[in-house]
Design an enzyme around this catalytic site. Structure first.
Site, mmCIF file in Angstrom:
data_model
loop_
_atom_site.group_PDB
_atom_site.id
_atom_site.type_symbol
_atom_site.label_atom_id
_atom_site.label_comp_id
_atom_site.label_asym_id
_atom_site.label_seq_id
_atom_site.Cartn_x
_atom_site.Cartn_y
_atom_site.Cartn_z
ATOM 1 N N LYS A 6 -40.510 16.492 -29.570
ATOM 2 C CA LYS A 6 -39.875 17.801 -29.508
ATOM 3 C C LYS A 6 -38.909 17.892 -30.685
ATOM 4 O O LYS A 6 -38.059 17.013 -30.878
ATOM 5 C CB LYS A 6 -39.130 17.961 -28.179
ATOM 6 C CG LYS A 6 -38.719 19.379 -27.852
ATOM 7 C CD LYS A 6 -38.163 19.444 -26.424
ATOM 8 C CE LYS A 6 -37.782 20.869 -26.044
ATOM 9 N NZ LYS A 6 -37.281 20.940 -24.634
ATOM 10 N N ASP A 97 -32.108 26.687 -15.378
ATOM 11 C CA ASP A 97 -33.236 27.458 -15.920
ATOM 12 C C ASP A 97 -34.513 27.091 -15.168
ATOM 13 O O ASP A 97 -35.515 26.681 -15.757
ATOM 14 C CB ASP A 97 -33.402 27.205 -17.417
ATOM 15 C CG ASP A 97 -34.323 28.226 -18.091
ATOM 16 O OD1 ASP A 97 -34.528 29.317 -17.497
ATOM 17 O OD2 ASP A 97 -34.831 27.946 -19.196
#
Length: 244
Positions: A6, A97
């Site tokens: 990532k 989230d």
């Protein structure tokens, strides 16, 4: 072994990767949480090397006819997701989230295991020195994904464990029905859209949602949350949910 990487550029307006890696390190060894193997600081970007996992739940949902899960599939997914939330919360962390994109399936021998990912917006709800819960505050910025954020988040209140759970309840409804009452709302500006989605959520009271699903979230005397889904009651509500 194959890994995933990532990448986040140092110029990113809202950097989240470093926090993501820190939370993953704190959750190391817990079932259903990927391992952060290495964080590499390059000249222009930050790279995090993690386990390679399968597709996220939203991608799976999008490829199913009718774009909804059966009640059985929803129960199987929700049971694992609740366990991930419980373990995260027990570490003194809230996700902030919760959405289908942040739950993924494993690969190989772990193909039936649901992983929780993406902790860039996460934070500790316990103060490190005192282990006391963070105080309630107002006028907080909205954090998370509009479709799934809680009523408290809309109202600018400090989010906590209950808000992660409310977001999960919205996901459960989405899985079974294939939509949410506020999906597809159009607006001329982002601010207006947030307002219209909030108003629609007000019409769909979270307490009523929990009654439909018979989800019991009980606060014990010690201040802990008990995460419990009575499966028989849940299944008996399938017809009612379909009519909602």
């Amino acid at each position: 072994q194959t890994y995933a990487a990532k990448i986040e550029y140092h110029t990113a307006p809202n950097p989240q990767l470093y926090k993501d890696s820190k939370i993953m390190t704190e959750m190391k060894g817990k079932l259903g949480f990927p391992t952060c193997h290495q964080v590499i600081y390059l000249k222009q970007e930050l790279v995090m090397v993690t386990d390679l996992l399968g597709p996220n739940i939203q991608d799976i949902l999008d490829n199913i006819e009718g774009k909804k899960f059966t009640m059985k599939s929803t129960l199987i997914l929700t049971e694992q997701m609740l366990k991930r939330l419980r373990d995260l919360h027990e570490k003194g962390i809230i996700h902030r989230d919760i959405k289908p994109e942040n739950f993924v399936i494993g690969k190989g021998k772990n193909e039936k295991l649901i992983y929780m990912i993406d902790f860039g917006l996460s934070r500790h709800y316990l103060i490190e020195k005192t282990q006391q819960h963070i105080p309630m505050k107002s006028d907080r910025a909205i954090v998370g994904t509009l479709r799934y954020i809680s009523m408290n988040c809309h109202e600018g209140l400090e989010v906590s464990r209950r808000d992660d759970l409310e977001s999960l309840a919205y996901m459960m409804i989405h899985f079974v029905i294939g939509e949410l009452p506020w999906m597809g709302i159009k607006a001329k500006s982002l601010g207006e859209k947030y307002k219209r989605v909030y108003e629609k959520k007000q019409e769909t009271v979270p307490d009523e949602i929990c009654k439909i699903y018979e989800v019991e979230i009980e606060k014990e005397k010690e201040g802990k949350l008990r995460y419990n889904i009575p499966m028989d009651s849940f299944v008996s509500c399938e017809i009612e949910i379909g009519r909602a």
